[in-house]
Design an enzyme around this catalytic site. Structure first.
Site, PDB file in Angstrom:
ATOM      1  N   LYS A 196       0.951  -1.176  -0.006  1.00  0.00           N
ATOM      2  CA  LYS A 196       0.089  -0.082  -0.022  1.00  0.00           C
ATOM      3  C   LYS A 196       0.871   1.292   0.017  1.00  0.00           C
ATOM      4  O   LYS A 196       1.649   1.503   0.994  1.00  0.00           O
ATOM      5  CB  LYS A 196      -0.760   0.136   1.235  1.00  0.00           C
ATOM      6  CG  LYS A 196      -1.975   1.244   1.153  1.00  0.00           C
ATOM      7  CD  LYS A 196      -2.404   1.659   2.607  1.00  0.00           C
ATOM      8  CE  LYS A 196      -1.747   2.634   3.238  1.00  0.00           C
ATOM      9  NZ  LYS A 196      -1.666   4.016   2.520  1.00  0.00           N
ATOM     10  N   GLY A 249       7.278   4.980   8.317  1.00  0.00           N
ATOM     11  CA  GLY A 249       6.353   6.063   8.468  1.00  0.00           C
ATOM     12  C   GLY A 249       6.621   6.589  10.029  1.00  0.00           C
ATOM     13  O   GLY A 249       7.662   6.401  10.614  1.00  0.00           O
ATOM     14  N   SER A 250       5.645   7.089  10.503  1.00  0.00           N
ATOM     15  CA  SER A 250       5.842   7.955  11.843  1.00  0.00           C
ATOM     16  C   SER A 250       5.875   6.762  12.925  1.00  0.00           C
ATOM     17  O   SER A 250       5.339   5.755  12.617  1.00  0.00           O
ATOM     18  CB  SER A 250       4.802   8.983  12.164  1.00  0.00           C
ATOM     19  OG  SER A 250       3.547   8.138  12.182  1.00  0.00           O
ATOM     20  N   VAL A 253       2.190   5.956  14.178  1.00  0.00           N
ATOM     21  CA  VAL A 253       1.431   5.135  13.221  1.00  0.00           C
ATOM     22  C   VAL A 253       2.042   3.567  13.435  1.00  0.00           C
ATOM     23  O   VAL A 253       1.611   2.506  13.540  1.00  0.00           O
ATOM     24  CB  VAL A 253       1.343   5.425  11.865  1.00  0.00           C
ATOM     25  CG1 VAL A 253       0.743   4.170  10.977  1.00  0.00           C
ATOM     26  CG2 VAL A 253       0.592   6.679  11.746  1.00  0.00           C
ATOM     27  N   GLU A 272      10.618   1.054  10.111  1.00  0.00           N
ATOM     28  CA  GLU A 272      11.519   2.197   9.872  1.00  0.00           C
ATOM     29  C   GLU A 272      10.754   3.405  10.184  1.00  0.00           C
ATOM     30  O   GLU A 272       9.794   3.711   9.655  1.00  0.00           O
ATOM     31  CB  GLU A 272      12.086   2.066   8.483  1.00  0.00           C
ATOM     32  CG  GLU A 272      13.237   3.047   8.516  1.00  0.00           C
ATOM     33  CD  GLU A 272      13.101   4.452   7.950  1.00  0.00           C
ATOM     34  OE1 GLU A 272      12.985   5.219   8.895  1.00  0.00           O
ATOM     35  OE2 GLU A 272      12.832   4.731   6.661  1.00  0.00           O
ATOM     36  N   CYS A 306      13.193  11.108   7.242  1.00  0.00           N
ATOM     37  CA  CYS A 306      13.249  10.680   8.494  1.00  0.00           C
ATOM     38  C   CYS A 306      14.320  10.651   9.152  1.00  0.00           C
ATOM     39  O   CYS A 306      14.578  11.015  10.438  1.00  0.00           O
ATOM     40  CB  CYS A 306      12.805   9.435   8.745  1.00  0.00           C
ATOM     41  SG  CYS A 306      13.853   7.852   7.361  1.00  0.00           S
ATOM     42  N   GLU A 403       9.763  15.290  16.094  1.00  0.00           N
ATOM     43  CA  GLU A 403       9.957  15.371  14.763  1.00  0.00           C
ATOM     44  C   GLU A 403       9.094  16.401  14.059  1.00  0.00           C
ATOM     45  O   GLU A 403       7.830  16.027  14.166  1.00  0.00           O
ATOM     46  CB  GLU A 403      10.129  13.944  14.180  1.00  0.00           C
ATOM     47  CG  GLU A 403      10.327  13.770  12.676  1.00  0.00           C
ATOM     48  CD  GLU A 403      10.197  12.391  12.076  1.00  0.00           C
ATOM     49  OE1 GLU A 403      11.092  12.017  11.532  1.00  0.00           O
ATOM     50  OE2 GLU A 403       9.119  11.437  12.457  1.00  0.00           O
TER      51      GLU A 403
END
Length: 503
Positions: A196, A249-250, A253, A272, A306, A403
């Site tokens: 996705k 992602g974050s 999440v 990651e 990131c 972040e």
């Protein structure tokens, strides 16, 4: 009926590529482009002007079920242990060639829905994506088990076996590159995929599905479901027929993905996640180079990285000189139309991200930090933000801890090595860090003392597909890239064979 996306890039007056593109924007399931079960679509917005320019199919949980079924069938019949590594390698090599042959189109699509500079998209994202896929093509027939000497009565050996169907959820900041980072090792080791992409930046993933089809991958080996995280992403994380999920992602999440994996079938997870990376400039650094690398470290990809060097620590002996020259250099960075050949920083990816960054800038002001440069919207149209420098920031401030994921940096003065190690490691994150010094012994000692998965010495933001990448602490689980990533996608089976022992 499946929608078709058509775009003439001559509409972009500054674009160096004047080609046209046309392709289906349905879900890619079982080797076919199809509409979602519910027939809904997702609007794709150009961040340079905030206008909708495309629609793609929206996947729901039922569509994820269809994709998993196709992937499971392919794994059992035409992929995994049914397809020799040498053949998998040929297909990945062919895909890498097709990426390079379509480099201009892929780069233009990245610029269109992500907003990154075309020059960066072509020279970095597309190039690195092709090289990553080719690298893992070379690993397909080389990731072996081991024969283990136990004693003369037994033969013991291991097998590296694919999981089967793996779910992959990739972010919007490097859509094509993250696609390659995830796809390469998973296919190399014989897994089939349900992937996705972000709903903000789905175009290159869909275009890659066409190239996967052209390369000759069997139907069902790779399935692309464009959908929202709360529906399609959640369905992947919770699916009982997916034994492995990889997410970029974050951290927020990432926790949700990890919990879903635990609550369903306890699937294997690679994460990651976020970072708040320190960049340390010692008195003896090559200041001109440190300034250029520091600017690249935070403003590359509009700060949407990131591992961005968003905390710059400068030793007190060169702080004033650094600030003067760093400010001048940042002022010279070109912000504007991503298709203009001189642009370094384009718009942020979405209105949501734009508002989030501007909220952090306002928070920094409220908590007493000084806006040394920038801090405002750039222009009147689109999601552009001025490159921003904060000074007078204290350790407990929000802009020092959180972040921001945008073109915002805090520059902080420090005294000595003992002082800086404590400051740099004072974070819940541990993704990356950098050290600038002409004294290699000092630089390496500092690098070894930093709690980060990647540390650069006298450079920043230079990753390589052969070298592992991943975080300490709350920046993730597992490693991307290099040989290390292959372990993310294999189970190790130990086989014991009795030769002469008797009871």
């Amino acid at each position: 009926m499946v929608n078709t996306f058509e775009y003439d890039f001559t509409r972009q007056p500054n674009s160096v590529w004047k080609g046209k593109t046309s392709f289906s924007t349905g879900l890619y399931i079982g080797g076919q482009f199809v509409d979602g079960v519910e027939g809904k679509t997702i609007d794709v917005v150009n961040p340079a002007d905030g206008k909708v320019f495309a629609k793609v199919a929206e996947a729901t949980a039922k569509d994820v079920d269809r994709a998993v079924e196709a992937a499971h069938k392919a794994f059992k019949t035409v992929w995994g242990l049914k397809c020799p590594g040498s053949q998998r390698g040929k297909l990945l090599m062919k895909l890498a060639d097709l990426i390079e042959q379509n480099a201009d189109e892929l780069a233009a699509l990245e610029s269109l829905d992500n907003g990154k500079a075309f020059a960066t998209a072509k020279g970095f994202d597309v190039q690195q994506a092709a090289e990553t896929i080719r690298y893992y093509g070379g690993w397909c027939d080389k990731h072996h088990g081991k024969t283990i000497e136990v004693d003369e009565h037994k033969l013991a050996y291991t097998r590296n076996e694919p999981f089967g169907v793996v779910g992959q959820i990739i972010p919007w900041n490097f859509p094509l590159l993250m696609f390659a980072w995830k796809l390469g090792p998973a296919l190399s080791t014989g897994n089939t995929i349900v992937l996705k992409p972000s709903e903000f930046t789905p175009l290159t993933a869909i275009r890659m599905a066409h190239l996967i089809q052209e390369a000759g991958f069997p139907p069902g080996v790779v399935n692309i479901v464009t959908g929202y995280g709360a529906t399609a992403g959640a369905a992947i994380s919770n699916h009982m027929m997916i034994d492995k999920v990889a997410f970029t992602g974050s951290t927020l999440v990432g926790r949700t993905v990890l919990k879903a994996a635990a609550d369903s079938n306890l699937k294997n997870v690679t994460l990651e996640l976020g970072g708040k990376s320190p960049n340390i400039i010692f008195d003896d650094a090559d200041l001109e180079q440190a300034i250029k690398w520091s600017a690249f470290g935070i403003y590359f990809n509009h700060g949407q990285c990131c591992c961005a060097g968003s905390r710059v620590y400068v030793q007190e002996g060169v702080y004033d000189k650094f600030m003067q020259q760093f400010t001048d250099h940042v002022k010279s960075l070109k912000v504007g139309d991503p298709f203009h050949p001189e642009t370094f920083q384009g718009p942020q990816v979405s209105k949501i991200q734009f508002d989030r960054i501007m909220g952090y800038i306002q928070k920094g002001k409220e908590e007493g930090a000084t806006v040394h440069l920038g801090g405002e919207q750039h222009g009147e149209e689109g999601y552009y933000i001025q490159p921003t420098i904060f000074t007078d920031a204290k350790p407990g401030m929000t802009i020092v801890k959180d972040e921001i994921f945008g073109p915002v940096v805090v520059v902080i003065k420090f005294k000595d090595e003992a002082d800086i190690i404590e400051m740099a490691n004072d974070s819940m994150y541990g993704l990356a860090a950098a050290v600038f010094s002409r004294d290699i012994s000092r630089a390496l000692k500092t690098a070894h003392d930093l709690g980060a998965g990647t540390v650069w010495v006298n450079q920043y933001n230079k990753l390589h597909y052969q070298v592992p990448f991943g975080g300490y602490k709350q920046s993730g689980i597992g490693r991307e890239l290099g040989e290390y990533a292959l372990a993310n996608y294999t189970n190790v089976k130990a086989v014991h064979v009795n030769l002469t022992a008797e009871l």
